[in-house]
Design a protein around this motif. Structure first.
Motif, PDB file in Angstrom:
ATOM      1  N   GLY A 126       0.723  -1.452   0.021  1.00 52.99           N
ATOM      2  CA  GLY A 126      -0.020  -0.060   0.014  1.00 52.99           C
ATOM      3  C   GLY A 126       0.669   1.262   0.037  1.00 52.99           C
ATOM      4  O   GLY A 126       2.087   1.339  -0.062  1.00 52.99           O
ATOM      5  N   TRP A 127       0.223   2.422   0.012  1.00 53.27           N
ATOM      6  CA  TRP A 127       0.866   3.738  -0.155  1.00 53.27           C
ATOM      7  C   TRP A 127       1.956   3.495  -1.252  1.00 53.27           C
ATOM      8  O   TRP A 127       3.177   4.489  -1.079  1.00 53.27           O
ATOM      9  N   HIS A 128       1.574   3.091  -2.394  1.00 46.81           N
ATOM     10  CA  HIS A 128       2.436   2.749  -3.590  1.00 46.81           C
ATOM     11  C   HIS A 128       3.922   2.055  -3.154  1.00 46.81           C
ATOM     12  O   HIS A 128       4.726   2.326  -4.001  1.00 46.81           O
ATOM     13  N   ARG A 129       3.675   1.261  -2.277  1.00 41.50           N
ATOM     14  CA  ARG A 129       5.132   0.357  -1.893  1.00 41.50           C
ATOM     15  C   ARG A 129       4.928  -0.932  -2.476  1.00 41.50           C
ATOM     16  O   ARG A 129       3.735  -1.568  -2.258  1.00 41.50           O
ATOM     17  N   LEU A 130       5.958  -1.591  -2.926  1.00 45.43           N
ATOM     18  CA  LEU A 130       6.112  -2.867  -3.193  1.00 45.43           C
ATOM     19  C   LEU A 130       7.339  -3.439  -2.639  1.00 45.43           C
ATOM     20  O   LEU A 130       8.333  -2.945  -2.330  1.00 45.43           O
ATOM     21  N   GLY A 131       7.322  -4.964  -2.728  1.00 46.88           N
ATOM     22  CA  GLY A 131       8.741  -5.731  -2.256  1.00 46.88           C
ATOM     23  C   GLY A 131       9.389  -5.715  -3.539  1.00 46.88           C
ATOM     24  O   GLY A 131       9.450  -4.755  -4.359  1.00 46.88           O
ATOM     25  N   LYS A 153       1.395  14.575  -2.471  1.00 51.40           N
ATOM     26  CA  LYS A 153       0.816  15.241  -1.673  1.00 51.40           C
ATOM     27  C   LYS A 153       1.073  14.727  -0.013  1.00 51.40           C
ATOM     28  O   LYS A 153       0.541  15.274   0.890  1.00 51.40           O
ATOM     29  N   GLU A 154       2.030  13.814  -0.131  1.00 51.04           N
ATOM     30  CA  GLU A 154       2.537  13.037   1.343  1.00 51.04           C
ATOM     31  C   GLU A 154       3.836  13.489   1.474  1.00 51.04           C
ATOM     32  O   GLU A 154       4.726  13.371   0.574  1.00 51.04           O
ATOM     33  N   LYS A 155       4.319  13.915   2.545  1.00 56.37           N
ATOM     34  CA  LYS A 155       5.504  14.192   3.091  1.00 56.37           C
ATOM     35  C   LYS A 155       6.538  12.878   3.136  1.00 56.37           C
ATOM     36  O   LYS A 155       5.995  11.866   3.767  1.00 56.37           O
ATOM     37  N   GLY A 156       7.596  12.883   2.890  1.00 55.72           N
ATOM     38  CA  GLY A 156       8.477  11.636   2.741  1.00 55.72           C
ATOM     39  C   GLY A 156       8.255  10.796   1.600  1.00 55.72           C
ATOM     40  O   GLY A 156       8.620   9.733   1.663  1.00 55.72           O
ATOM     41  N   TYR A 157       7.599  11.109   0.542  1.00 54.92           N
ATOM     42  CA  TYR A 157       7.374  10.317  -0.599  1.00 54.92           C
ATOM     43  C   TYR A 157       7.975  10.872  -1.826  1.00 54.92           C
ATOM     44  O   TYR A 157       7.961  12.272  -1.966  1.00 54.92           O
ATOM     45  N   PRO A 158       8.294  10.113  -2.942  1.00 54.64           N
ATOM     46  CA  PRO A 158       8.557  10.837  -4.093  1.00 54.64           C
ATOM     47  C   PRO A 158       7.469  11.586  -4.820  1.00 54.64           C
ATOM     48  O   PRO A 158       6.501  11.271  -4.593  1.00 54.64           O
ATOM     49  N   PRO A 159       7.626  12.484  -5.937  1.00 54.12           N
ATOM     50  CA  PRO A 159       6.561  13.207  -6.594  1.00 54.12           C
ATOM     51  C   PRO A 159       5.677  12.058  -7.562  1.00 54.12           C
ATOM     52  O   PRO A 159       6.500  10.955  -7.865  1.00 54.12           O
TER      53      PRO A 159
END
Length: 736
Positions: A126-131, A153-159
């Motif tokens: 989730g949150w655009h994370r993958l293994g 729109k989230e702090k600590g994430y790539p654009p």
């Protein structure tokens, strides 16, 4: 049963998960979310009480049934066998850390020990994370290859539109551990690249070695500070292992070359003269005992090769596993030492060998532990993802097939213990153009045509129908590509790209393997042009193929023209029959025809119950039965409204339908509830869902043929339902 206990349980689970996973959120945000959830509890409980007191009398009667399953060793709970292990690291005491790019239930990275999964690495989903494809560990930390997609729109994430390919650090309990200058919302991610994934990991002392195949670089970082120490050039590097002299052995992945190889470097990046060059497709590597390496050869050999690296040149000690793996002996038949699609190897200090098989094109997890002598100690299976099962009707429900696997059922055993994994039906070496290697297949239909067995597969969006035949004398259990229907896409061509070869440049087509080699050869296509939006496919008991288009003249009937000399069923556009959609349907979706009784079942949206938006995968709002179909009758015997979306929020929709014996079965998307209608009247008579045997839980049913029903000779009904959330197919047994 009143809906109150179920809603209460579900809300309790939501709160429990929020509390359990509160580390993901800042404190203020978490408290707001928890407070909001509690308010929802009060609201929904009130609604449930009102529903329970006012509508209980309208619920269908209770049904005694058993919920079983196939495809996963563990049938319920958070800790079950994950989808498609792509990498693993085995510690000296036999603990296993795993990694996979995607797991539907969020267990991209698992921790296994003593034949069970004991934990998972947190926050990988989730949150655009993958293994990813690599994992390693030392005495303090676990290092995981993963990716983080953009969220502007989230702090600590790539654009948006950017991806970080990272190494993420965890403690041995599976919690992320931040470090100075770390990235991500919790500062636990080390960005390796913004272009290509991490392909290998290894540690020694205070050094972490990281492969990036596309960049042709191995980088070195400090294991504590995660600061970069060094980097050096290696061609297409993959897995890394440290030998007893503290030097590195690195896989150079097979690319356009005929062979891959394993090369030797010291810790400073100096290339050493030794190399392993006789492995066709090295996909995994591990140290083994003193001065030995395990190297997985995923070529036609399908073995793990053991090398002694003590001397100047690596010496092959022996091969582990049967030569040619699952394609030896009876091709496709499962055997303890028959390997297939090897993605990971490892060993412990007792000399035990651990091997993971994924099959081909991410077929599923098959994790095994062997003694040094080759005795199988245990096996964990997670074989099924985004698929459903069907039975060979000649077997009366004993033989089940999914898109890649064959199972043998023993219904005298307890739920979840009834299935035995018998065969893997895909052979990429003999049939490299098998559609299952090139597209995502699902929705199994198994038929006997003129006494011969055939496997039919659809795809998630219903645009294709694949046909497979069996030839046991030459191919054992392998399903041989025999034919394929492909509809026109909205760009005018059937399938974009270079596969399959020779396909018509426009329109739709039927392919038949006329020369029997399982390849898409020139002059084997029959082409046409038609409306691109397909509602559904069906193969009846005679072998006729039916297709619905979402138009007024939307029924296509392809009568079987016999079997050719190679045993392939023959279908042509010349013999195809067009039939008008019955007037009650404005958008026709599914079709099931039964020639024995000349009965047609259709589903779709109607003027009285129109679609809201365009949910292309659902069956519509109504099912209707038509008797004497071949005689031209288009007046329904009955119509029944099924759960469908009326709000645009897609909370209640029906994914799939299946007719068997005296009943019509339908299953909803998000709740995976099965509705049972009397085939003679269309009246709803039962409703049920996942039982206690699987923890009363299921993921969404999100393939067009996510339910398949069969009536056995003893009158029992088997109902197979997709459950890709936790990697299995549900098998309901109904004594009705």
């Amino acid at each position: 049963m009143s809906p109150l206990p179920k809603i209460a349980r579900q809300l309790n689970q939501v709160i429990h998960k929020l509390i359990k996973n509160r580390y993901r959120h800042k404190k203020t945000a978490f408290n707001i979310l928890l407070g909001f959830t509690c308010a929802l509890v009060v609201t929904f409980l009130g609604m449930a009480i009102n529903q329970a007191t006012t509508k209980t009398a309208k619920l269908p009667p209770q049904l005694t049934y058993q919920t079983s399953w196939v495809g996963n060793t563990i049938g319920k709970g958070e800790l079950r066998v994950q989808n498609n292990i792509e990498a693993m690291y085995v510690t000296e005491n036999g603990r296993i850390y795993t990694n996979s790019k995607w797991d539907e239930a969020g267990t991209e990275a698992g921790i296994y020990e003593n034949r069970k999964i004991i934990n998972s690495l947190k926050d990988t989903h989730g949150w655009h994370r993958l293994g990813g494809k690599a994992v390693t560990a030392n005495s303090k930390y676990i290092y995981l290859a993963m990716s983080q997609g953009g969220m502007s729109k989230e702090k600590g994430y790539p654009p948006d539109g950017e991806t970080w390919y990272c190494v993420r650090r965890y403690n041995l309990a599976g919690e992320p551990v931040p470090f100075p200058n770390g990235n991500g919302w919790d500062k636990s991610m080390l960005i390796i690249s913004k272009k290509s994934p991490v392909t290998g990991l290894a540690t020694i002392g205070n050094k972490l070695f990281v492969s990036n195949a596309e960049a042709n670089i191995v980088s070195v970082f400090n294991t504590e500070t995660m600061a970069k120490i060094n980097s050096f050039y290696v061609t297409n590097p993959g897995g890394i292992v440290i030998d007893s002299l503290k030097n590195l052995w690195i896989i150079e992945n097979k690319t356009s070359r005929k062979y891959g190889k394993v090369v030797h470097y010291n810790q400073n990046g100096k290339k050493l003269p030794q190399a392993i060059v006789d492995v066709v497709d090295p996909t995994a590597i591990s140290s083994y005992q003193q001065d030995k390496l395990l190297v997985a050869d995923n070529g036609i050999r399908q073995q793990v090769i053991i090398y002694n690296i003590k001397n100047k040149n690596p010496q092959k000690v022996r091969s582990f596993g049967v030569k040619n793996g699952i394609y030896s002996g009876i091709p496709g038949e499962v055997g303890k030492l028959k390997l297939y699609g090897i993605t990971a190897v490892g060993s412990d200090n007792q000399g035990n060998i651990y091997i993971n098989n994924n099959g081909f094109n991410t077929s599923g997890t098959d994790l095994r532990k062997f003694t040094a002598s080759g005795k199988l100690k245990w096996q964990l299976l997670g074989l099924t993802f985004m698929d459903n099962a069907d039975t060979d009707p000649q077997s009366d429900g004993i033989k089940l097939f999914t898109k890649h696997e064959q199972y043998l059922m023993d219904y005298s055993k307890p739920a979840g213990k009834q299935w035995t994994y018998q065969a893997y039906t895909l052979n990429p070496f003999k049939y490299p153009q098998d559609p299952r290697l090139h597209i995502i297949s699902d929705g199994t239909i198994f038929r006997r045509i003129q006494g011969q067995p055939f496997l039919f597969l659809t795809d998630m969006f219903g645009s294709k129908l694949q046909i497979y035949r069996f030839q046991p004398k030459t191919d054992g259990k392998i399903a041989i590509p025999a034919g394929m229907f492909v509809g026109t896409n909205d760009q005018g061509k059937s399938i974009n790209g270079n596969w399959p070869p020779y396909q018509p440049s426009q329109g739709e087509w039927i392919w038949r393997d006329q020369n029997g080699n399982g390849k898409f050869d020139q002059n084997e296509y029959d082409s046409s042009k038609d409306y691109p939006y397909i509602g559904g496919w069906w193969v009846d008991s005679k072998g006729d193929v039916w297709k619905t288009l979402r138009t007024k003249d939307g029924i296509r009937h392809y009568p079987l023209q016999g079997l050719d000399q190679k045993g392939n069923p023959i279908y042509t556009y010349r013999s195809m029959q067009k039939e008008m959609t019955p007037g009650i349907f404005s958008d026709l979706r599914r079709i099931e025809y039964f020639p024995e009784t000349d009965t047609m079942y259709l589903s779709g949206f109607t003027a009285e119950h129109p679609s809201v938006g365009d949910d292309a995968k659902v069956i519509g709002s109504e099912i209707a039965r038509f008797d004497n179909w071949s005689q031209g009758n288009r007046t329904p015997k009955w119509r029944t409204v099924v759960p469908h979306d009326t709000t645009g929020k897609r909370e209640i929709t029906t994914a799939a339908m299946s007719v068997a014996g005296d009943y019509v079965f339908a299953v909803t998307v998000k709740t995976a509830e099965v509705y049972v209608y009397k085939a003679s009247t269309g009246k709803l008579v039962y409703k049920f869902g996942p039982g206690v045997e699987v923890g009363e839980e299921s993921g969404w049913v999100d393939i067009p043929y996510g339910i398949r029903a069969f009536r056995r000779k003893n009158g029992e009904y088997l109902v197979f339902v997709e459950e890709n959330w936790k990697g299995k197919v549900l098998v309901y047994r109904l004594p009705i």
